[in-house]
Design an enzyme around this catalytic site. Structure first.
Site, PDB file in Angstrom:
ATOM      1  N   SER A 157       0.991  -1.143   0.083  1.00 42.33           N
ATOM      2  CA  SER A 157      -0.138  -0.042   0.042  1.00 42.33           C
ATOM      3  C   SER A 157       0.689   1.214   0.107  1.00 42.33           C
ATOM      4  CB  SER A 157      -0.930   0.088   1.245  1.00 42.33           C
ATOM      5  OG  SER A 157      -0.105  -0.107   2.524  1.00 42.33           O
TER       6      SER A 157
ATOM      7  N   ASN B 291      -4.448   5.818  -0.592  1.00 39.68           N
ATOM      8  CA  ASN B 291      -3.619   6.302   0.324  1.00 39.68           C
ATOM      9  C   ASN B 291      -3.203   7.682   0.188  1.00 39.68           C
ATOM     10  OD1 ASN B 291      -4.236   4.160   1.884  1.00 39.68           O
ATOM     11  ND2 ASN B 291      -2.609   2.667   1.397  1.00 39.68           N
TER      12      ASN B 291
ATOM     13  N   HIS C  44      -3.317  -3.656  -5.556  1.00 42.70           N
ATOM     14  CA  HIS C  44      -3.590  -3.062  -4.087  1.00 42.70           C
ATOM     15  C   HIS C  44      -4.979  -3.508  -3.796  1.00 42.70           C
ATOM     16  CE1 HIS C  44      -4.057   0.104  -0.936  1.00 42.70           C
ATOM     17  NE2 HIS C  44      -3.538  -1.263  -0.822  1.00 42.70           N
TER      18      HIS C  44
ATOM     19  N   GLU D  89      -6.490  -1.389  -6.645  1.00 37.82           N
ATOM     20  CA  GLU D  89      -5.628  -0.460  -7.686  1.00 37.82           C
ATOM     21  C   GLU D  89      -4.624  -1.373  -8.375  1.00 37.82           C
ATOM     22  OE1 GLU D  89      -5.727   3.661  -4.846  1.00 37.82           O
ATOM     23  OE2 GLU D  89      -4.378   2.030  -4.202  1.00 37.82           O
TER      24      GLU D  89
END
Length: 308
Positions: free
Chosen positions: A143, A214, A164, A176
């Site tokens: 991440s 993130n 991800h 992702e």
């Protein structure tokens, strides 16, 4: 005759190029890491008909992972109104192993979901690269780390990308898909297709720190901590404000405790080392203090809040 021969050669070359450009259809998946993320990825892959091997360091960890998957599947069938045969069929597609090298020789896709440590991940990929078939795609569920740096530990940079997933994997629809400058279009499309095959909605992103979610979420949580550190508002009021005013299901402090303060600190420290002049990535004295005191959030019983 020469003209016909040239036409044949061109046609053969074109057919070979087309075959080489074909996307890989992933059927066999190896997931490295039997924690929450790895087990969740293994579950959705097995549930969607893929042959899956879940790998970790000990049989004890793998037994716990398998039990967790079984419990998760029971919750899934209640929501989907599916029967026990769904669980049986899914588990039939899933095996476990403590020997990653032994299982990668027949896999199409390796998904790494181990500890967020660059050195350990690099060593794993470097070792597996020697034994995996040429066609095998490597992917990391990281991440926060750069996919390019992980890919550089192998000789298959063109067959390397990021996948991800989000926690809890069986429930969260997003994946992702990260494409580095070296990731081939064929590899990227294969990863997108795999994400769709396991029932997820893929979004694509370049290899930028934190990718999409993130990159937006962590600075938001850190800004909430700074707001609290300055004494501008209490953590309780900040959480209520973001839930009622922005419609978020959890406030930033609740989310930090859920994610783990050590994980959040690791991410922000890593980004700060990459871009030390970026104020969004500035470390937090309060977060550092809580981590030093082993108050890591829900998993330890205390973080920004206390949990019984």
């Amino acid at each position: 005759m020469a003209f016909a021969t040239r036409r044949f050669v061109r046609a053969a070359s074109s057919a070979a190029a087309t075959a080489a450009a074909k996307k890989l259809i992933v059927k066999h998946v190896t997931v490295i890491g039997g924690g929450l993320m790895g087990a969740g990825i293994a579950q959705v892959a097995a549930a969607s008909g893929h042959t899956v091997v879940l790998v970790d360091q000990s049989d004890e960890i793998l037994k716990k992972s398998t039990k967790g998957i079984e419990e998760s599947l029971k919750r899934v069938i209640k929501k989907k109104f599916a029967g026990a045969e769904f669980i049986e069929k899914t588990l039939k597609n899933l095996t476990t192993s403590t020997d990653a090298v032994a299982v990668v020789h027949s896999t199409d896709l390796v998904i790494e979901a181990i500890v967020e440590n660059q050195e350990i991940k690099n060593e794993l990929f470097k070792r597996l690269d020697k034994f995996a078939p040429e066609h095998t795609i490597f992917a990391s569920n990281t991440s926060s780390l750069q996919i390019t740096q992980l890919a550089n530990s192998t000789t298959r940079q063109d067959r390397f990308g990021g996948l991800h997933f989000f926690n809890p994997v069986p429930m969260m629809k997003l994946v992702e898909v990260i494409k580095t400058p070296m990731t081939s279009q064929k590899t990227f499309e294969s990863l997108v297709d795999f994400s769709k095959a396991v029932g997820k909605s893929p979004v694509s992103c370049k290899d930028t720190p934190g990718f999409i979610v993130n990159r937006l979420l962590v600075p938001y949580m850190m800004e909430a901590v700074r707001l609290f550190e300055r004494g501008d508002a209490s953590k309780e009021d900040i959480d209520v404000a973001m839930k009622l005013g922005a419609g978020y299901p959890m406030g930033p402090f609740e989310l930090l405790d859920y994610v783990g303060l050590d994980t959040s600190k690791y991410i922000i420290d890593g980004w700060h080392s990459l871009e030390p002049n970026n104020p969004l990535f500035a470390p937090s004295p309060l977060l550092n203090k809580l981590v030093e005191e082993k108050k890591l959030g829900k998993k330890t019983g205390e973080g920004f809040y206390k949990y019984k």
